[in-house]
Design a protein around this motif. Structure first.
Motif, PDB file in Angstrom:
ATOM      1  N   GLU A 194       0.645  -1.477   0.009  1.00  0.00           N
ATOM      2  CA  GLU A 194       0.220  -0.016  -0.135  1.00  0.00           C
ATOM      3  C   GLU A 194       1.230   1.070   0.235  1.00  0.00           C
ATOM      4  O   GLU A 194       0.292   1.908   1.004  1.00  0.00           O
ATOM      5  N   ASP A 195       1.336   1.099  -0.741  1.00  0.00           N
ATOM      6  CA  ASP A 195       2.958   2.049  -1.242  1.00  0.00           C
ATOM      7  C   ASP A 195       2.666   3.086  -2.364  1.00  0.00           C
ATOM      8  O   ASP A 195       3.645   2.486  -3.323  1.00  0.00           O
ATOM      9  N   ARG A 196       1.705   3.427  -2.197  1.00  0.00           N
ATOM     10  CA  ARG A 196       1.048   4.066  -3.820  1.00  0.00           C
ATOM     11  C   ARG A 196       2.345   4.864  -3.806  1.00  0.00           C
ATOM     12  O   ARG A 196       2.438   5.394  -5.177  1.00  0.00           O
ATOM     13  N   GLU A 197       2.905   6.355  -2.657  1.00  0.00           N
ATOM     14  CA  GLU A 197       3.756   6.711  -3.247  1.00  0.00           C
ATOM     15  C   GLU A 197       5.156   6.382  -4.144  1.00  0.00           C
ATOM     16  O   GLU A 197       5.505   6.940  -4.997  1.00  0.00           O
ATOM     17  N   PHE A 198       4.965   5.474  -3.277  1.00  0.00           N
ATOM     18  CA  PHE A 198       6.186   4.468  -4.725  1.00  0.00           C
ATOM     19  C   PHE A 198       5.925   4.525  -6.335  1.00  0.00           C
ATOM     20  O   PHE A 198       7.082   5.119  -6.775  1.00  0.00           O
ATOM     21  N   LEU A 199       4.973   4.966  -6.363  1.00  0.00           N
ATOM     22  CA  LEU A 199       4.405   4.054  -7.478  1.00  0.00           C
ATOM     23  C   LEU A 199       4.615   5.032  -8.075  1.00  0.00           C
ATOM     24  O   LEU A 199       4.981   5.595  -9.461  1.00  0.00           O
ATOM     25  N   LYS A 200       4.293   6.437  -7.673  1.00  0.00           N
ATOM     26  CA  LYS A 200       3.870   7.664  -7.716  1.00  0.00           C
ATOM     27  C   LYS A 200       5.467   7.849  -8.087  1.00  0.00           C
ATOM     28  O   LYS A 200       5.362   9.031  -9.429  1.00  0.00           O
ATOM     29  N   THR A 201       6.305   7.911  -7.571  1.00  0.00           N
ATOM     30  CA  THR A 201       7.732   8.646  -7.964  1.00  0.00           C
ATOM     31  C   THR A 201       8.649   7.826  -9.195  1.00  0.00           C
ATOM     32  O   THR A 201       9.163   8.826  -9.050  1.00  0.00           O
ATOM     33  N   HIS A 202       8.079   6.493  -8.945  1.00  0.00           N
ATOM     34  CA  HIS A 202       8.881   5.831  -9.779  1.00  0.00           C
ATOM     35  C   HIS A 202       7.841   5.206 -11.538  1.00  0.00           C
ATOM     36  O   HIS A 202       8.466   4.519 -12.276  1.00  0.00           O
ATOM     37  N   TRP A 203       6.512   6.179 -11.464  1.00  0.00           N
ATOM     38  CA  TRP A 203       5.839   5.811 -12.332  1.00  0.00           C
ATOM     39  C   TRP A 203       6.699   6.117 -14.211  1.00  0.00           C
ATOM     40  O   TRP A 203       7.012   5.028 -14.452  1.00  0.00           O
ATOM     41  N   GLU A 204       7.609   7.442 -14.142  1.00  0.00           N
ATOM     42  CA  GLU A 204       8.346   7.218 -15.532  1.00  0.00           C
ATOM     43  C   GLU A 204       9.576   5.648 -15.283  1.00  0.00           C
ATOM     44  O   GLU A 204       9.743   6.112 -16.868  1.00  0.00           O
ATOM     45  N   ALA A 260      -1.950  -0.046 -13.282  1.00  0.00           N
ATOM     46  CA  ALA A 260      -1.095   1.166 -11.620  1.00  0.00           C
ATOM     47  C   ALA A 260      -1.678   2.189 -12.570  1.00  0.00           C
ATOM     48  O   ALA A 260      -2.253   3.247 -12.283  1.00  0.00           O
ATOM     49  N   ALA A 261      -2.104   2.046 -13.701  1.00  0.00           N
ATOM     50  CA  ALA A 261      -2.911   3.765 -14.848  1.00  0.00           C
ATOM     51  C   ALA A 261      -3.865   4.019 -13.815  1.00  0.00           C
ATOM     52  O   ALA A 261      -3.964   5.099 -14.260  1.00  0.00           O
ATOM     53  N   LYS A 262      -4.646   2.924 -13.658  1.00  0.00           N
ATOM     54  CA  LYS A 262      -6.484   3.568 -13.081  1.00  0.00           C
ATOM     55  C   LYS A 262      -6.109   4.146 -11.478  1.00  0.00           C
ATOM     56  O   LYS A 262      -6.877   4.777 -11.814  1.00  0.00           O
ATOM     57  N   HIS A 263      -5.357   3.956 -10.885  1.00  0.00           N
ATOM     58  CA  HIS A 263      -5.196   4.437 -10.207  1.00  0.00           C
ATOM     59  C   HIS A 263      -4.436   6.162  -9.949  1.00  0.00           C
ATOM     60  O   HIS A 263      -4.412   6.727  -8.560  1.00  0.00           O
ATOM     61  N   PHE A 264      -3.677   6.491 -11.024  1.00  0.00           N
ATOM     62  CA  PHE A 264      -3.629   7.342 -11.100  1.00  0.00           C
ATOM     63  C   PHE A 264      -4.666   8.454 -11.874  1.00  0.00           C
ATOM     64  O   PHE A 264      -4.087   9.639 -12.316  1.00  0.00           O
ATOM     65  N   GLY A 265      -5.902   7.562 -12.338  1.00  0.00           N
ATOM     66  CA  GLY A 265      -6.321   8.395 -13.456  1.00  0.00           C
ATOM     67  C   GLY A 265      -5.659   9.291 -15.165  1.00  0.00           C
ATOM     68  O   GLY A 265      -6.713   9.689 -15.418  1.00  0.00           O
ATOM     69  N   LEU A 266      -4.963   7.904 -15.716  1.00  0.00           N
ATOM     70  CA  LEU A 266      -3.717   8.435 -16.718  1.00  0.00           C
ATOM     71  C   LEU A 266      -4.174   7.381 -17.338  1.00  0.00           C
ATOM     72  O   LEU A 266      -4.972   6.239 -17.889  1.00  0.00           O
ATOM     73  N   ASN A 267      -5.907   7.575 -18.272  1.00  0.00           N
ATOM     74  CA  ASN A 267      -6.234   7.544 -19.000  1.00  0.00           C
ATOM     75  C   ASN A 267      -5.703   7.137 -20.102  1.00  0.00           C
ATOM     76  O   ASN A 267      -6.634   5.954 -21.013  1.00  0.00           O
ATOM     77  N   ASP A 268      -5.437   8.015 -21.022  1.00  0.00           N
ATOM     78  CA  ASP A 268      -4.673   7.271 -21.419  1.00  0.00           C
ATOM     79  C   ASP A 268      -3.444   6.507 -21.433  1.00  0.00           C
ATOM     80  O   ASP A 268      -3.804   5.456 -23.237  1.00  0.00           O
ATOM     81  N   GLN A 269      -3.393   6.231 -20.918  1.00  0.00           N
ATOM     82  CA  GLN A 269      -1.872   4.783 -20.261  1.00  0.00           C
ATOM     83  C   GLN A 269      -2.631   4.070 -20.474  1.00  0.00           C
ATOM     84  O   GLN A 269      -2.769   2.688 -20.489  1.00  0.00           O
ATOM     85  N   ILE A 270      -3.953   3.857 -19.716  1.00  0.00           N
ATOM     86  CA  ILE A 270      -4.478   2.531 -19.100  1.00  0.00           C
ATOM     87  C   ILE A 270      -5.016   1.466 -20.198  1.00  0.00           C
ATOM     88  O   ILE A 270      -4.905   0.754 -20.862  1.00  0.00           O
ATOM     89  N   SER A 271      -5.800   2.615 -21.451  1.00  0.00           N
ATOM     90  CA  SER A 271      -5.785   2.420 -22.652  1.00  0.00           C
ATOM     91  C   SER A 271      -4.785   1.743 -23.789  1.00  0.00           C
ATOM     92  O   SER A 271      -4.449   0.827 -24.913  1.00  0.00           O
TER      93      SER A 271
END
Length: 465
Positions: A194-204, A260-271
């Motif tokens: 449940e470390d969403r910050e990790f995913l946010k930090t390293h998404w790119e 993972a993209a769903k948790h950031f609301g990145l609709n273009d990347q989800i698709s």
């Protein structure tokens, strides 16, 4: 007399230089060997456990596997003076961290809630990711020859030497499966801890990792990765092109990126990632499924039944229910789960595809009819998720018997059911990759057995009412 001196003087100087060079070489060799011998002797990592202390043999094996897995956690230093908890692949031969080994072992670490070492090891690899997106194949502190000499002389590899990245395998290839597995491990960690910050930090960084894998292979119109020889986990086999195992890990990484993209609301990347995952899934079905054989072929040019790619396809949901049952039956019919679950391939690869060093070292079957417990663990998971829970428990029990018999988790087992070895090579013990996957399989099967029990209880209750 003068002429004789002129003839002898160059010979004397040449002899002097040769003698000095030999003396210096001997001194360097002495210092090199002496430095190794000064290291502590290798000690057995076998776990002392008694059957009477456990309710079942599976519980005893879980205790041993968990202990072996945790024993591979050590604090290591890096060139930037930063220290991290790192998961080593092994103790005798591989006291270093491999992207592939760690990624699989992380499933077990997360089941044990060992979140810190997973995060630390992930960040160590992320620290050394190239600007183009490539992860190191491994983080290590010494070369292959020096590692071998420590093992040969029965000495521990030192851990005070700073770790550094290596981006190319021993065969001079890049690691596509390790690249994809690191993405899977990073996302799995983020959700489990449940470390969403990790995913946010390293998404790119994860986006770049997927892009690097796609750019680093031959152009393909069907979306599948194509690899060079000796480039995946079975790196003693010269299989190349569209390899099943590698593309299943790629498909899974794409699926995880979409989720993972769903948790950031990145609709273009989800698709974007969902469509890519679907394209890869369809291409795997089109190029690698063999209806007449009842399993996915090892590659587009090899029809061997390979347990790793097929079992991952089942465990992760790529294979349909019908395909999953065909695969499970094929593995049974071809004796791949006996005596130790589960053998790598059937039939074995031809000798010309097996690396020369493996043949000379007496372990030509290392990636053929030898058995690995990490594959056996996925066998347990695949059967459980296919609804074949009793069979799954049977495989886990067989794994448990091997572990309890040895009191540790070995690297690889020969057709005789004993740890694979030759004059030049001895199976690593323990191997954290195997240990971690055995732990994970235990918890997955426990979940499915409980679910099945709950369903049966519910049905029985309805019938009584």
């Amino acid at each position: 007399m003068t002429s004789q001196k002129r003839v002898d003087q160059p010979s004397f100087i040449k002899g002097l230089i040769t003698g000095a060079a030999a003396g210096i070489a001997s001194l360097i060799a002495y210092q090199y060997i002496h430095a190794i011998i000064k290291q502590p002797r290798l000690m057995s990592r076998a776990v002392l456990s008694k059957a009477e202390d456990f309710d079942t043999i599976e519980a005893q094996a879980l205790f041993i596997a968990a202990d072996n897995l945790r024993s591979a956690i050590e604090v290591r230093r890096f060139g930037n003076r930063k220290t991290r908890e790192i998961l080593h692949a092994g103790y005798r031969n591989f006291r270093e961290s491999w992207a592939r080994d760690f990624s699989f072992a992380s499933f077990g670490l997360l089941a044990l809630k060992e979140f810190k070492v997973v995060k630390d090891t992930l960040e160590a690899f992320l620290d050394h990711q190239t600007p183009e997106g490539q992860f190191p194949v491994k983080l290590h502190s010494m070369g292959m020859v020096t590692r071998f000499m420590h093992s040969l002389l029965g000495r521990e590899q030192p851990t005070e030497i700073p770790m550094r990245p290596k981006y190319i395998s021993g065969h001079g290839t890049i690691s596509l499966d390790g690249q994809c597995l690191m993405v899977i491990a990073a996302i799995h960690y983020s959700f489990q801890a449940e470390d969403r910050e990790f995913l946010k930090t390293h998404w790119e960084s994860l986006v770049n990792a997927i892009s690097w894998a796609e750019r680093s292979v031959l152009e393909s119109t069907d979306g599948l990765l194509t690899q060079a020889a000796f480039a995946d986990w079975a790196d003693s086999i010269a299989r190349n092109g569209r390899v099943l195992y590698t593309n299943v890990t790629y498909w899974k990484a794409l699926q995880e990126m979409a989720e993972a993209a769903k948790h950031f609301g990145l609709n273009d990347q989800i698709s974007f990632y969902s469509k890519k995952a679907e394209q890869v899934a369809q291409a795997i079905q089109a190029h690698l499924w063999r209806p007449a054989l009842g399993y996915y072929a090892a590659s587009d040019s090899l029809d061997q039944l390979t347990s790793s790619g097929n079992l991952l396809a089942v465990a992760w949901g790529l294979a349909s229910t019908e395909q999953a049952n065909f695969i499970m039956d094929a593995i049974i019919v071809n004796g791949m789960a006996s005596p130790v679950p589960t053998k790598v391939a059937y039939p074995s690869y031809p000798p010309n595809l097996i690396a020369l060093e493996n043949r000379l070292g007496g372990v030509a079957n290392y990636h053929t009819d030898a058995a690995w417990l990490w594959i056996g663990a996925w066998h347990v998971v695949a059967l459980a998720r296919s609804g074949r829970v009793e069979e799954s428990h049977g495989i886990l029990s067989r794994i448990a018997e091997v572990i309890v018999d040895d009191q540790q988790v070995h690297e690889v087992y020969g057709p005789n059911g004993r740890p694979l070895s030759s004059f030049w090579y001895k199976s690593e013990s323990p191997l954290s990759w195997n240990a971690g996957m055995v732990v994970y399989a235990y918890y997955v099967l426990e979940y499915f057995m409980k679910t099945k029990t709950d369903i049966v209880s519910s049905v029985s209750k309805d019938e009584k009412e």
